[in-house]
Every structure is written in C-alpha cells, then in structure tokens.
Motif scaffolding. Sequence first.
Motif, short mmCIF file in Angstrom:
data_model
loop_
_atom_site.label_atom_id
_atom_site.label_comp_id
_atom_site.label_asym_id
_atom_site.label_seq_id
_atom_site.Cartn_x
_atom_site.Cartn_y
_atom_site.Cartn_z
N PHE A 35 -78.99 25.42 -1.92
CA PHE A 35 -79.08 24.56 -0.46
C PHE A 35 -79.94 23.69 0.18
CE2 PHE A 35 -77.91 24.85 4.34
CZ PHE A 35 -76.86 24.13 4.19
N ASP A 36 -80.23 22.98 -0.35
CA ASP A 36 -81.22 22.29 1.04
C ASP A 36 -80.81 21.02 1.04
OD1 ASP A 36 -82.45 23.54 -2.16
OD2 ASP A 36 -83.60 21.62 -2.49
N VAL A 37 -79.31 21.19 1.38
CA VAL A 37 -79.28 20.76 3.29
C VAL A 37 -79.85 21.25 4.53
CG1 VAL A 37 -77.57 19.61 3.86
CG2 VAL A 37 -77.00 20.23 1.82
N ASP A 38 -80.39 20.14 4.96
CA ASP A 38 -81.11 20.75 6.09
C ASP A 38 -79.71 19.58 7.63
OD1 ASP A 38 -81.69 18.04 6.41
OD2 ASP A 38 -83.69 18.73 6.06
N GLU A 39 -80.63 20.24 8.84
CA GLU A 39 -79.79 19.81 10.12
C GLU A 39 -79.81 18.33 9.71
OE1 GLU A 39 -81.03 17.79 14.69
OE2 GLU A 39 -80.87 20.44 13.82
N GLU A 40 -80.28 17.03 9.02
CA GLU A 40 -79.68 15.48 8.87
C GLU A 40 -79.46 15.41 7.70
OE1 GLU A 40 -82.32 12.48 6.84
OE2 GLU A 40 -84.15 13.88 8.29
N GLY A 41 -79.11 15.83 6.98
CA GLY A 41 -77.63 15.45 6.12
C GLY A 41 -76.57 16.68 6.58
N ARG B 190 -74.22 9.28 12.23
CA ARG B 190 -74.36 7.13 11.65
C ARG B 190 -74.66 7.22 9.92
NH1 ARG B 190 -78.62 4.83 14.69
NH2 ARG B 190 -78.07 2.72 12.69
N GLN B 191 -74.98 8.73 9.56
CA GLN B 191 -74.16 8.35 7.96
C GLN B 191 -73.04 9.68 7.08
OE1 GLN B 191 -77.80 7.97 5.58
NE2 GLN B 191 -79.03 9.53 7.23
N ALA B 192 -72.89 9.12 6.46
CA ALA B 192 -72.08 10.43 6.00
C ALA B 192 -71.58 11.30 6.25
CB ALA B 192 -71.08 10.18 4.65
N ASN B 193 -71.63 12.45 6.93
CA ASN B 193 -72.10 14.45 7.35
C ASN B 193 -70.55 15.06 7.12
OD1 ASN B 193 -70.74 14.35 10.33
ND2 ASN B 193 -71.54 12.49 9.73
N GLY C 184 -85.25 29.27 3.18
CA GLY C 184 -85.42 28.02 3.11
C GLY C 184 -83.47 27.41 3.72
N GLY C 185 -83.31 26.29 4.27
CA GLY C 185 -82.03 26.28 3.98
C GLY C 185 -80.91 26.20 5.41
N HIS C 186 -81.86 26.74 6.32
CA HIS C 186 -80.57 28.35 7.01
C HIS C 186 -80.55 27.00 8.26
CE1 HIS C 186 -84.13 27.52 10.13
NE2 HIS C 186 -85.24 27.74 9.94
N LEU C 187 -79.53 27.06 8.88
CA LEU C 187 -78.40 26.16 10.15
C LEU C 187 -79.39 26.15 11.35
CD1 LEU C 187 -75.48 27.85 9.49
CD2 LEU C 187 -75.94 26.09 9.46
N THR C 188 -79.32 25.40 12.63
CA THR C 188 -79.98 24.95 13.62
C THR C 188 -79.07 25.44 14.39
OG1 THR C 188 -79.78 22.93 12.91
CG2 THR C 188 -81.59 23.51 12.72
N ASN D 237 -78.10 22.82 16.30
CA ASN D 237 -77.09 21.33 16.27
C ASN D 237 -76.18 21.12 15.58
OD1 ASN D 237 -78.24 20.33 18.73
ND2 ASN D 237 -80.09 19.53 17.66
N SER D 238 -76.78 21.92 14.19
CA SER D 238 -76.14 22.28 12.80
C SER D 238 -75.01 22.21 13.37
CB SER D 238 -76.46 22.66 11.16
OG SER D 238 -77.52 21.79 11.22
N ILE D 239 -74.90 23.49 14.40
CA ILE D 239 -73.85 25.38 14.29
C ILE D 239 -72.70 24.37 15.60
CG2 ILE D 239 -73.05 26.94 15.88
CD1 ILE D 239 -75.30 28.00 13.96
N LEU D 240 -74.09 23.22 16.29
CA LEU D 240 -72.64 22.97 17.76
C LEU D 240 -72.05 21.90 17.76
CD1 LEU D 240 -75.00 23.58 20.96
CD2 LEU D 240 -72.94 24.73 19.82
N HIS D 241 -73.09 20.96 16.39
CA HIS D 241 -72.63 19.74 16.13
C HIS D 241 -71.31 19.05 14.75
CE1 HIS D 241 -73.45 18.35 20.45
NE2 HIS D 241 -75.11 18.60 19.79
N GLY D 242 -71.95 20.54 13.92
CA GLY D 242 -71.17 20.41 12.95
C GLY D 242 -70.05 21.18 12.57
N LEU D 243 -70.76 22.67 12.44
CA LEU D 243 -69.45 23.59 11.83
C LEU D 243 -68.87 24.19 13.21
CD1 LEU D 243 -72.25 26.29 10.91
CD2 LEU D 243 -70.96 24.56 9.17
N LEU D 244 -68.46 23.93 14.63
CA LEU D 244 -68.03 24.37 14.78
C LEU D 244 -67.10 22.98 15.51
CD1 LEU D 244 -70.15 26.28 17.74
CD2 LEU D 244 -68.73 26.46 16.04
N VAL D 245 -67.52 21.83 15.15
CA VAL D 245 -66.43 20.09 15.24
C VAL D 245 -65.75 20.32 14.15
CG1 VAL D 245 -68.14 19.86 17.72
CG2 VAL D 245 -68.61 18.80 14.72
#
Length: 593
Positions: A507-513, A524-527, A548-552, A554-562
């Motif tokens: 898992f080499d994906v960060d907040e940007e991805g 702005r990109q596929a997410n 590495g690869g941990h969640l931030t 923003n990743s939780i609030l605007h990614g996982l939770l929505v």
Amino acid sequence: MTSLAFSSPESRDLDNNMESQRNPFLDHAILTSFFQSVPFDLKEFKNFRLVCKTWNQASIRQWRQKAWLAVRERSTTVDHSLFQLTLKQFLEMMEIPGDPYQLLGKNHYRRYKVKIGGRWGLGFCGKEQMQFWNNVGPMMTHLKIFQSSIKSLEDFGVILFAKTPNLNFLSLESVGLVYHYYDVELRRIRAREQGISDASDLVWSEILRPTSSSDVQKNLTHLEINLGGASYGLGINWMYLLVRFPNIKSIKLQMFSGQGVYRLFKSLSLVRANCGADVMKNLQKLDLLNSTRTAVGVFCSGTTALLPDFSFPITSLAVDIGVDMRPSRFQELLQLYSYTLRELVVYRGPAVPPFITFPFGVDLPHLNELRLIGPVCQDLKFLRDTPQLKVLVLIDGTKYLEKEVLHSYVDFSLPSVLDKITWTQGLRGGDSMIANTNFSGIELTSVVLPSMVEFVVDQELCNGDQVRELARMLPNIKRLRLGLGNDGFLTVCESWKQLEHLDIEPFDVDEEGILGVLDGQMYRQANLTDLKRLRLLRMGYHSQDRNGGHLTTNSILHGLLVAESLMEVSYAVAPKVKKKVKDMLDAKFPQRQ
C-alpha cells in the motif's frame, strides 16, 4: 474445529422489557428462518449463541449440523481454556437420563473429530470404544480420525462399514495401520502362492476384494488422507479403500513424496481395470498435495505414464508439480482433463533461478478458477488459453501472506502449505509475473476475459500503465488484490468502478491518491469516492517503509467516511489522527483490524 458448547442456566438473557415489546428477533419462527439462511461461520455463531437463551436454542440445529465435536481417548491438552471431551466424559454425558444435552436427539452432532486408538491405546474396538461407535456411529455424516494407530484392519473395517453407515466424509490425518510381523509374512506367503510379486502395495487379490455388500461404504463421497510426512505411509493398500468407496467424488491426498502419488494413481488404474468403469465413475475432484516442510523434488515420472488409462471426469485438480517436473509432463497432465477442468490449483516449491517455466500450451476452454502457488509461470501469456476464467490467484510465496485478507484464496490447503514450506527469496529473479508480461505482444493483444470477477496477486507493486493493461483484458473485476501506488490507484478508480472488494498490498497510496488531489484541490482526479460499489477495503504495508502508507485525517474525513457503500475497513498501520477522528472511524467501521 470447535469445542463443545451447551446452553446453561448462566446464559445471558435480554430483559423482560424487551420481551414485552415483542422484539421480532426474539420470535422463534423468525430466528429459525434466520439461522437456516445465514451462512455458517464458527466465530459468528459463537457470538450469536451468547446473545441470549432464545438465540442459543434457535441456533442449535445449525450449530449441531456444521460444528465439529472433538472426542479423545484421553485428555492431553495443556490449555485448560480449550474444552475437549474425553471418550469417558462423552459416554457419561450420553447416559444421563432424559438426554439433557440432546446428544442423541434430533439436534445431535453430525461431525466428529476423533482421536482413538493412539500409540498406546486399545485400538478402535475396545469396550468403551465400541459403546461410542454403537451409539454415535449411525448419526455421523463427517468423521476425522487423527493421530491414531489402527491395530487391526478388521477393526477398522467394522467402524467404516458397519458402525458408520451414513458417513459421507472421511478424513485420516497422521493415521497408520500397525502391522504385526506375522500379518506381513502371511500376506507375502499368500501373494507368492498366487504369483503376485508385490504384496504390500499393488496386490489385486481376494485379500483386497470386498467379501460382501456390507464391506462397501456407498454413501462416502469425500475422502481426505494426510500422512503428515510419515515415510511408512498409511499402511493400508489403496485398493482396499478405493474398491470399498465406489461413489467417491473427491479425493484429497497430502503425501510426503511423489512416489506416494504414483501408488495412488497405479491403484486407481488397477481398480478401473479390474472392477469396470462403474467403480469410482463419479470422481471429479483430485487434490495431490505436499504434507512436509520441504518442497517435493519431482512429480513422480511414472505417474504421467498412467494418465492415459484414466477416464475420470475430473473437474477440480490441485497438484504439487515438484521442483523438477518437465514442462511436457505438466502439459500432459493438463491435456488429460482439458475439456472437463473447472478448477485448477498448481503448487510448486522453490527453485534456484534460472528455473523452467511452464507455458500451459493447452486450451482450457471451461476453466473457471485458477490458482498458481509458487514459481509456476513467468508471465500472463497463459490467459490466452483460459477464455472463461472467473477467478485468478497468483502467489509466489516469497513473502508472508496475510490470513485475514478479504478474498477467497485462503482455501482448503493454502494456509498450511505457506506455513510449512520454506521459500527462497527471488524465485523470479527479482521480477514479477505482471512486470514480465508483454501486453502488446501478439499473444495478448486481442485477449479479453469478460467473465473474470476476481484477480488476486500476492505481493506485486503495479504502476498505472500495468493496471490500465490489466483493466483492458479484465474489464469486469469486482474483487481485487494488488500492490498500488498513487498512479496505480488512480487507474483502478478510473477503470474498475464496479469494484466491491479492494485489497492493496503493498500500500503505497497516500492522501493525494486517496482523495485525487491535483494542484492542492481534492477530487480533481479519480479517487476513492468514485468507487460507488466498494464495500470492503484493506490497506496493507508500504513496499519500503513499514510505517508508511498510514491514513491521514483528511483521508478519513473526506475519503473513507464519505465513500457511499463502504462497510468494512482494515489497515496494517494504524492512522495517526486525533481521537475524535479515530472515534468516528471506529464508529463507522467497528470490524476494522
């Protein structure tokens, strides 16, 4: 396998107020329907049965049909929290007036794991043992006998053919027949009298033939034998078993060497030759696996010479092909069942590069599931031969494979195989199957597998271009395990919007991805939020940095939770966020790991 669980006066019950409200989940008819329809899972059912006395009683039928009950001749466990019944304890419970534990009633146990007649035991037919078989044997549908020594073939036959008439599944694990010297000599004398040269393994004589219909177990359809690395083998002639189980559909054999596989094939061939095509005409599933900690050297050369004698309608084959198997023999094996195979699992132990690869070179037009464990193939060219494939699993064995993964590839034998075999790093010379694949080559340019819904790769980090080529060939994937960085994750979100399960390792994906950030702006990109059907997400370790690869936040609030359909999340590295955000994550995904 589970320990015995009974209802008791101490079982927790819901309070009277809930009962007065007529909670539908306390209604007997609703609960009965629920427990009949929900898939049996040992862990889940244990929790269900602790809810209240009503749930305990309603679930008992399904529990008794699916759970295994362990009975030993004597107690040997040192873990006192693990409750296992001794033979004496079980017999005493059966004799209690009124059968309060319903051991003999309509909700009796059907599956038993038994250790009787061990090295110092009395065998299978002592007084207590026979009482057990007389009372319980007719109720058994599934029987596992483990770590036991069979003192008499006649006693063993009594158990299999007279005492367990309804048996349809039999497993023998680390079980062996102990011959006395005079028994062996008697067999040799009789064999010499009949002009038979090999009395121990390949004899076809009246000694091995069933003497009556009562010596035949017609209900048995599944046979599993694990020798546990014992060099002496089972001690029972294969033909003795095979001719007595004429309706076998599935044979799973875990051996210590390729020679044992050869003996099985030879016996199958002789049974067919001497008993006609009606014997074992239903054999469809054949598993020939490795039971030791070291890799099998070679798939016995004599075995492939026997294959043309077979006419079994094999639809499922699992085989350890050995380190040094020749490609031509591998192709012969596939060719034999090329038009009947639906499932294929190929294991191969470690080898020092460069190693021989196995281009299939055989059309498998009806194959639905393929699992390649170890260094079998070097690239994905074989996909041109498997147009109807639905499930593909590629595991090279060089790294530890998580057992809590979200996919179906932790199957009947894989965990034990990966635990026992010591693999050599760099089996593919540092490359991987996807990286080695020339997607623009003539073999794959026009290949599309529309039926493929599950694609699992052990430990391979794929870039966006590789993911794009995979998506072209496999457009309808719903369950995916793959190593991804930001560009690969973006391509996944663009190409496979129908994904339901996504397991990313590495898992080499960060907040940007995760959030599709471009020029400082989210989405702005596929997410992640584009995967509208995604229900399960697993995030493994980073390829370089174990932290590495941990969640931030923003990743939780605007990614996982929505994410619209996301129901379950697990991660290897705990997110470093504020307690409030972590509590929100825990609340939405309580089953996270």
